[in-house]
Design a protein around this motif. Structure first.
Motif, PDB file in Angstrom:
ATOM      1  N   ALA A 196      70.020 -77.204 108.093  1.00  0.00           N
ATOM      2  CA  ALA A 196      70.864 -76.016 108.058  1.00  0.00           C
ATOM      3  C   ALA A 196      69.959 -74.820 107.794  1.00  0.00           C
ATOM      4  O   ALA A 196      69.232 -74.785 106.800  1.00  0.00           O
ATOM      5  CB  ALA A 196      71.920 -76.137 106.968  1.00  0.00           C
ATOM      6  N   ILE A 197      69.987 -73.865 108.704  1.00  0.00           N
ATOM      7  CA  ILE A 197      69.191 -72.653 108.573  1.00  0.00           C
ATOM      8  C   ILE A 197      70.139 -71.495 108.280  1.00  0.00           C
ATOM      9  O   ILE A 197      71.160 -71.330 108.950  1.00  0.00           O
ATOM     10  CB  ILE A 197      68.393 -72.358 109.855  1.00  0.00           C
ATOM     11  N   ASP A 198      69.775 -70.717 107.275  1.00  0.00           N
ATOM     12  CA  ASP A 198      70.606 -69.600 106.856  1.00  0.00           C
ATOM     13  C   ASP A 198      69.859 -68.285 107.019  1.00  0.00           C
ATOM     14  O   ASP A 198      69.054 -67.922 106.170  1.00  0.00           O
ATOM     15  CB  ASP A 198      71.008 -69.786 105.389  1.00  0.00           C
ATOM     16  N   PRO A 199      70.103 -67.558 108.123  1.00  0.00           N
ATOM     17  CA  PRO A 199      69.515 -66.220 108.253  1.00  0.00           C
ATOM     18  C   PRO A 199      70.163 -65.290 107.226  1.00  0.00           C
ATOM     19  O   PRO A 199      71.354 -65.019 107.295  1.00  0.00           O
ATOM     20  CB  PRO A 199      69.868 -65.787 109.671  1.00  0.00           C
ATOM     21  N   GLY A 200      69.399 -64.831 106.267  1.00  0.00           N
ATOM     22  CA  GLY A 200      69.940 -64.030 105.185  1.00  0.00           C
ATOM     23  C   GLY A 200      70.575 -62.730 105.626  1.00  0.00           C
ATOM     24  O   GLY A 200      70.253 -62.175 106.672  1.00  0.00           O
ATOM     25  N   HIS A 201      71.489 -62.270 104.789  1.00  0.00           N
ATOM     26  CA  HIS A 201      72.205 -61.007 104.971  1.00  0.00           C
ATOM     27  C   HIS A 201      73.019 -61.036 106.267  1.00  0.00           C
ATOM     28  O   HIS A 201      73.445 -62.091 106.697  1.00  0.00           O
ATOM     29  CB  HIS A 201      71.250 -59.824 104.888  1.00  0.00           C
ATOM     30  N   GLY A 202      73.288 -59.892 106.887  1.00  0.00           N
ATOM     31  CA  GLY A 202      74.068 -59.844 108.116  1.00  0.00           C
ATOM     32  C   GLY A 202      75.306 -58.993 107.984  1.00  0.00           C
ATOM     33  O   GLY A 202      75.816 -58.763 106.881  1.00  0.00           O
ATOM     34  N   GLY A 203      75.783 -58.495 109.106  1.00  0.00           N
ATOM     35  CA  GLY A 203      76.983 -57.668 109.135  1.00  0.00           C
ATOM     36  C   GLY A 203      76.814 -56.413 108.303  1.00  0.00           C
ATOM     37  O   GLY A 203      75.847 -55.669 108.469  1.00  0.00           O
ATOM     38  N   SER A 204      77.744 -56.184 107.378  1.00  0.00           N
ATOM     39  CA  SER A 204      77.703 -54.976 106.548  1.00  0.00           C
ATOM     40  C   SER A 204      76.617 -55.030 105.481  1.00  0.00           C
ATOM     41  O   SER A 204      76.365 -54.030 104.804  1.00  0.00           O
ATOM     42  CB  SER A 204      79.066 -54.756 105.885  1.00  0.00           C
ATOM     43  N   ASP A 205      75.951 -56.171 105.327  1.00  0.00           N
ATOM     44  CA  ASP A 205      74.862 -56.330 104.352  1.00  0.00           C
ATOM     45  C   ASP A 205      73.531 -56.349 105.091  1.00  0.00           C
ATOM     46  O   ASP A 205      73.120 -57.386 105.612  1.00  0.00           O
ATOM     47  CB  ASP A 205      75.053 -57.618 103.563  1.00  0.00           C
TER      48      ASP A 205
END
Length: 189
Positions: free
Chosen positions: A39-48
């Motif tokens: 499982a890879i989690d690209p940090g942050h995203g969207g409004s963050d």
């Protein structure tokens, strides 16, 4: 682009190191190893957006780019990859853990970059939430550091960060490679 590929390649080496070894079903006959799920989690995203760095670098964009590259490398090695996000959307910490748990991932690799109020700090650090995660965190730290040392960056080692992830059931190692607030690191990125 070369450094992003290197940063994406480092965890691949680690995953292959910690993946299950081939077993033999009978004398002289090898069986196929069980599927390995990362499982890879690209940090942050969207409004963050995460950290805003030098030269217009935005952490959420870098994390998604590196995560996409890592996913492609792992898939080319036959590893099943689950991403917590594939576009620029907001995902809560609970949702990130839920994605990894629902996939029955063998390891959870959040991808982030560092930033500081001073341009001096550089290099990488790997965060881990539980004692069970120390072997994965050490392996990830050594792999990333091995790639970054020739560029003159420091190794921040591994750091306990037990207040970050909610209920992941698999080993977790959050890679925070390079400081987007450091001129040298930003130029590499």
């Amino acid at each position: 682009a070369r450094l992003l590929h290197v940063l994406a390649s480092a965890p691949v080496a680690v995953v292959l190191t910690v993946s299950p070894a081939l077993t033999t079903a009978a004398v002289g006959a090898a069986s196929i190893p069980p599927p390995y799920i990362v499982a890879i989690d690209p940090g942050h995203g969207g409004s963050d957006p995460g950290a805003l760095g030098l030269d217009g670098l935005v952490e959420k964009n870098l994390t998604l780019d590196v995560s996409d590259r890592l996913a492609a490398l792992l898939r080319s090695d036959g590893v099943t990859v689950v991403m917590t996000r594939t576009t620029d959307v907001s995902v809560s910490i609970q949702q990130r853990s839920d994605v990894a748990n629902a996939a029955h991932a063998d390891v959870f690799v959040p991808v982030y970059f560092n930033s500081w109020t001073s341009p001096t700090p550089d290099g990488s650090v790997v965060l881990y939430p539980y004692a069970r995660d120390i072997p994965l965190a050490n392996a990830m730290s050594q792999a990333v550091t091995g790639y970054l040392n020739p560029y003159g960056d420091n190794d921040g080692g591994i750091v306990l960060r037990k207040d970050w992830w909610l209920e992941p059931t698999m080993p977790v190692a959050t890679v925070e490679s390079l400081f987007i607030s450091n001129p040298h690191d930003a130029a590499l990125l």
